[in-house]
Design an enzyme around this catalytic site. Structure first.
Site, PDB file in Angstrom:
ATOM      1  CE1 TYR A   1      -2.998   3.083   0.584  1.00 45.67           C
ATOM      2  CE2 TYR A   1      -3.547   2.233   2.752  1.00 45.67           C
ATOM      3  CZ  TYR A   1      -3.720   3.168   1.770  1.00 45.67           C
ATOM      4  OH  TYR A   1      -4.623   4.203   1.944  1.00 45.67           O
TER       5      TYR A   1
ATOM      6  CE  LYS B   1      -6.006   2.191  -1.932  1.00 39.61           C
ATOM      7  NZ  LYS B   1      -5.441   3.465  -1.435  1.00 39.61           N
TER       8      LYS B   1
END
Length: 309
Positions: free
Chosen positions: A144, A174
């Site tokens: 992330y 992400k």
């Protein structure tokens, strides 16, 4: 060396859903079935649970586990994919959540780097990912990337260079950044081996042009139909329409930022769209009734409610 376990190929919009609360601040699992139906009706078939928009860092470990289990239950035979953000401020708790995710069977997990005691090098990120991976050996792992939140500022290309075969469950990231150069390098890395999900809704069209196929977003909670119009126009080869629709999304973003651009404002918009996700949890404060009324007028002025019909 390829990852040792397969990973679902995510496509289209992936909502970063809110955590619904009751008026007294408890998590409200009872509305998640309705939440799933709303997302699916808007053409949003995957979710990224317990991230920043979901206030995951304001939840207890037990609450995060309960939400994960309920999202799986509510999404059965409806959602195409569930990604669970398991990152916390320390390795042991992250591993506990990763192990739980591995047990209940999500499609992938993601982890943010620890903060405020953050990694000092890309190699330290790789080592951290390897230790999280060991706790969930049967579940694909994503990183992330959110530099604005974590102040972990290494390029993601350098992470992909370093990870190689050191984390057998690693499949991508992400990507919450406006750095389109780094995004492109990651999308093309190792013959497009990794899945890279842009998480800046304002740059959706740019990511499409550069090769993106899946997109995590907060505004997909209430503007999924608008974002899907961008995807549809691009796929149809109508770049003018895709550009016009992206600019309409920019108008939405401008209104959202006027009211803080955070979970409180986004939950207020979602309420105006007909779904009540409840208040926010401290340190966020919900918008006042007066601000919600002003927000509604600003959204009407840009024709937002017609755009999501």
């Amino acid at each position: 060396m390829a990852a040792s376990i397969p990973c679902k190929k995510f496509k289209g919009l992936i909502a970063a859903p809110f955590t619904p609360y009751t008026k007294n601040g408890d998590i409200n699992l009872s509305v998640l079935d309705k939440y799933v139906d709303k997302l699916c009706a808007d053409g949003v078939k995957s979710v990224y649970v317990n991230g920043t928009t979901g206030e995951g860092f304001s939840l207890s470990v037990e609450e995060r586990k309960q939400l994960a289990e309920k999202w799986i239950e509510a999404g059965k035979n409806k959602l195409e994919g569930i990604i669970l953000q398991v990152g916390t401020g320390n390795l042991k708790t992250t591993q506990e959540l990763a192990q739980h995710a591995d047990k209940i069977g999500v499609d992938a997990i993601a982890t943010i780097p620890t903060v405020p005691l953050r990694p000092r090098s890309v190699d330290e990120i790789v080592d951290y990912l390897a230790q999280v991976s060991k706790a969930a050996p049967n579940t694909p792992l994503l990183y992330y990337h959110f530099e604005d939140l974590t102040n972990v500022s290494f390029t993601m290309e350098s992470l992909l260079d370093a990870v190689q075969d050191k984390v057998p469950t690693f499949h991508g990231m992400k990507f919450t950044s406006y750095d389109v150069y780094d995004l492109t390098r990651c999308l093309q890395h190792s013959n497009s081996k990794y899945q890279v999900f842009l998480s800046r809704d304002e740059a959706l069209l740019s990511a499409l042009v550069l090769g993106g196929v899946a997109f995590v977003g907060s505004t997909h909670n209430f503007a999924g139909r608008l974002s899907n119009k961008i995807l549809d126009a691009y796929r149809d080869g109508d770049m003018e329409k895709a550009k016009t629709t992206q600019l309409q999304q920019h108008q939405l973003t401008s209104v959202l930022r006027k009211y803080g651009g955070d979970v409180s404002a986004m939950k207020a918009i979602t309420l105006l769209c007909g779904f009540d996700a409840g208040p926010t949890r401290s340190p966020f404060s919900p918008l006042s009734d007066d601000k919600i009324a002003a927000l509604k007028k600003d959204l009407e002025d840009i024709g937002f409610f017609k755009l999501i019909e």
